[in-house]
Design a protein around this motif. Sequence first.
Motif, PDB file in Angstrom:
ATOM      1  N   TRP A   1       0.835  -1.203   0.241  1.00 18.60           N
ATOM      2  CA  TRP A   1       0.220  -0.202   0.049  1.00 18.60           C
ATOM      3  C   TRP A   1       0.980   1.402   0.038  1.00 18.60           C
ATOM      4  O   TRP A   1       2.022   1.201   0.587  1.00 18.60           O
TER       5      TRP A   1
ATOM      6  N   TYR B   1       1.116   6.026  -0.412  1.00 16.41           N
ATOM      7  CA  TYR B   1       0.241   6.848   0.062  1.00 16.41           C
ATOM      8  C   TYR B   1       0.777   8.104  -0.594  1.00 16.41           C
ATOM      9  O   TYR B   1       2.193   8.296  -0.556  1.00 16.41           O
TER      10      TYR B   1
ATOM     11  N   THR C   1      -4.325   6.930  -1.661  1.00 13.22           N
ATOM     12  CA  THR C   1      -3.948   5.690  -1.211  1.00 13.22           C
ATOM     13  C   THR C   1      -4.018   4.834  -2.209  1.00 13.22           C
ATOM     14  O   THR C   1      -5.056   4.690  -3.218  1.00 13.22           O
TER      15      THR C   1
ATOM     16  N   TYR D   1      -3.215   0.385  -3.482  1.00 11.59           N
ATOM     17  CA  TYR D   1      -2.564  -0.976  -3.243  1.00 11.59           C
ATOM     18  C   TYR D   1      -2.154  -1.436  -4.532  1.00 11.59           C
ATOM     19  O   TYR D   1      -2.781  -1.675  -5.470  1.00 11.59           O
TER      20      TYR D   1
ATOM     21  N   ARG E   1       0.083   5.863   5.967  1.00 12.32           N
ATOM     22  CA  ARG E   1      -0.981   6.940   5.872  1.00 12.32           C
ATOM     23  C   ARG E   1      -0.697   8.258   6.601  1.00 12.32           C
ATOM     24  O   ARG E   1      -0.960   9.335   6.315  1.00 12.32           O
TER      25      ARG E   1
END
Length: 115
Positions: free
Chosen positions: A33, A35, A50, A52, A100
Amino acid sequence: QVQLVESGGGLVQPGGSLRLSCVTSGFTFSDRWMYWVRQAPGKEIEWVSTIYNYRGYTYYADSVKGRFTVSSDNGKSTLYLQMDNLKSEDTAVYYCARDRLGNSRGQGTQVTVSS
């Protein structure tokens, strides 16, 4: 050694567009992931988007939804943020990050939206 290097920022008029890039190394990019976060002067870091990388799932903050598009190139270990219809409130330093909250992030690239 983990490295995240952003580029593509600059000065743009309201309504304009910019494309940010983040070249990464030192970790397996394709199954992570990733960000984009930003920090405006005098404010805390704000989550923007975000992705993935393994599945291509994408998510956006309400403030940028419909205007920003996140993407990635797993072969180049590079993250992108296409920013359209920019507004003055988008002015900030933009960082790509591995979390994040932006604790593991690059040096950032300045985006200034002004007429």
